[in-house]
Design a protein around this motif. Structure first.
Motif, PDB file in Angstrom:
ATOM      1  N   LYS A 100       1.673  11.644   4.583  1.00 44.39           N
ATOM      2  CA  LYS A 100       1.453  10.524   3.672  1.00 44.39           C
ATOM      3  C   LYS A 100       2.555  10.507   2.623  1.00 44.39           C
ATOM      4  CE  LYS A 100      -1.610  10.864   0.404  1.00 44.39           C
ATOM      5  NZ  LYS A 100      -2.878  10.927  -0.370  1.00 44.39           N
ATOM      6  N   VAL A 111       0.801   3.539  -0.785  1.00 49.22           N
ATOM      7  CA  VAL A 111       0.743   4.697   0.104  1.00 49.22           C
ATOM      8  C   VAL A 111       1.179   4.280   1.504  1.00 49.22           C
ATOM      9  CG1 VAL A 111      -0.764   6.387   1.212  1.00 49.22           C
ATOM     10  CG2 VAL A 111      -1.088   5.821  -1.197  1.00 49.22           C
ATOM     11  N   ASN A 113       1.135   5.785   5.295  1.00 49.77           N
ATOM     12  CA  ASN A 113       0.657   6.809   6.214  1.00 49.77           C
ATOM     13  C   ASN A 113       0.850   6.263   7.624  1.00 49.77           C
ATOM     14  OD1 ASN A 113      -1.616   5.119   6.800  1.00 49.77           O
ATOM     15  ND2 ASN A 113      -2.624   5.890   4.962  1.00 49.77           N
ATOM     16  N   SER A 130       5.904  13.274  -1.151  1.00 47.81           N
ATOM     17  CA  SER A 130       4.935  13.655  -0.139  1.00 47.81           C
ATOM     18  C   SER A 130       4.482  15.078  -0.403  1.00 47.81           C
ATOM     19  CB  SER A 130       5.569  13.566   1.254  1.00 47.81           C
ATOM     20  OG  SER A 130       4.707  14.118   2.230  1.00 47.81           O
ATOM     21  N   ALA A 239      -7.155   9.670   3.340  1.00 48.77           N
ATOM     22  CA  ALA A 239      -5.795  10.143   3.044  1.00 48.77           C
ATOM     23  C   ALA A 239      -5.606  11.594   3.494  1.00 48.77           C
ATOM     24  CB  ALA A 239      -5.518  10.010   1.548  1.00 48.77           C
ATOM     25  N   GLU A 242      -5.375  11.658   7.355  1.00 45.02           N
ATOM     26  CA  GLU A 242      -4.085  11.175   7.841  1.00 45.02           C
ATOM     27  C   GLU A 242      -2.985  12.217   7.666  1.00 45.02           C
ATOM     28  OE1 GLU A 242      -3.608   8.598   9.501  1.00 45.02           O
ATOM     29  OE2 GLU A 242      -5.192   7.160   9.029  1.00 45.02           O
TER      30      GLU A 242
END
Length: 337
Positions: A100, A111, A113, A130, A239, A242
């Motif tokens: 991410k 963001v 991802n 990151s 998040a 991911e």
């Protein structure tokens, strides 16, 4: 006749330069504090790398740079942070493959991802970074190049540049096709790109026209992963998932990372996504494997790509993959563009 022929031959290099792009390749790997400081001092990029307290940083980036278009791969095992140091009038395009990326802009944070691509003005960027393993394909394009292409298309054909939304669904077919184009440029650049290249201007033009005709404008919200996520806890859970799809994940890991109970995580996740956390993890892993099989340049195998995204049981994986996509993983790999 001979004199005229010689004159034309002598002019040919200049003619080539007029219709080609001057290209510079670069490849850097930074891990130690001294290397970051030395690289920042040379001023090669319009950003400076920063090492956050208590965070180990490293970054590798490989690509090419030209006046209207630059394209590069970024990889990091432990994360990195950069801040803008230049007022360059550029647009930045980023497709995250693993992990991410947080981009902090003057008007808010965005963001990127694996399910979300970013297209923003560079001069509004404050910093980006990151945490943990990260891999992406990125590009910068000058504002003038985009504006010129937009004028050629006609004012009524595409939205105004100012109305483009910063984040788009990376799995939406047109955005995915844009990623394939950028990937094709990167592969071409890494294998055959010359200092003065005649093909790159065609790639550049095609890429810009593709952006102008496929990137969503204000009022069109297609980021599916986050659109129904009202709860901060569920958003944080997604998040975390991911950023860690390639690792062994349990519901307990996700709950601990979000500082919520297992029951609260399961309940809120089910309400807001219609799935359990682990169902979401499985879906995302299959989506990433499917995409990597389509994008593979021939250097990877099905098992290596599956292992990369945390899939271990290949027999079960093959059956489920066929159920989802109507073909075997090997068939997808062989049919890559």
């Amino acid at each position: 006749m001979d004199r005229e022929h010689q004159t034309n031959d002598a002019a040919r290099p200049d003619m080539i330069k007029d219709i080609s792009l001057s290209v510079a390749h670069f490849s850097h790997e930074l891990a130690q504090h001294e290397r970051f400081e030395a690289f920042n001092a040379c001023g090669e990029l319009p950003v400076a790398f920063e090492q956050k307290r208590r965070q180990r940083s490293d970054i590798q980036f490989v690509g090419f740079r030209s006046d209207p278009l630059s394209v590069w791969w970024t990889r990091s095992e432990h994360g990195f942070w950069t801040r803008r140091t230049d007022e360059g009038d550029l647009f930045t395009l980023r497709f995250t493959r693993t992990g991410k990326l947080l981009r902090r802009h003057q008007k808010g944070d965005f963001v990127s991802n694996p399910s979300q691509a970013i297209f923003t003005r560079f001069n509004s960027l404050r910093e980006e970074g990151s945490l943990g393993t990260y891999e992406s394909l990125g590009a910068t394009i000058t504002y003038d190049a985009i504006r010129e292409a937009q004028q050629r298309l006609g004012a009524n054909t595409t939205p105004d540049i100012a109305t483009f939304v910063p984040v788009a669904d990376a799995n939406e077919p047109k955005i995915f096709a844009l990623q394939l184009m950028l990937r094709a440029i990167q592969v071409y650049a890494s294998t055959t790109l010359a200092h003065h290249d005649l093909t790159l201007p065609l790639f550049k033009e095609a890429l810009i026209y593709q952006i102008l005709t496929c990137w969503p404008a204000s009022g069109i919200h297609i980021v599916k992963t986050q659109k129904n996520i009202a709860s901060k806890g569920v958003g944080n859970a997604i998040a975390f998932i991911e950023a860690n799809l390639h690792r062994r994940l349990t519901v307990g890991d996700i709950a601990d990372a979000c500082d919520v109970s297992l029951r609260a995580l399961h309940s809120s996740f089910k309400i807001e996504t219609g799935q359990t956390p682990m169902s979401f993890v499985i879906d995302r892993r299959f989506e990433q494997v499917h995409r990597d099989l389509q994008l593979n340049d021939g250097s990877g195998t099905v098992s290596a790509i599956a292992f990369k995204w945390g899939i271990i049981h290949m027999g079960q994986f093959g059956r489920e993959y066929r159920r989802r996509y109507g073909c075997s993983p090997n068939e997808t790999l062989r049919s890559r563009p």
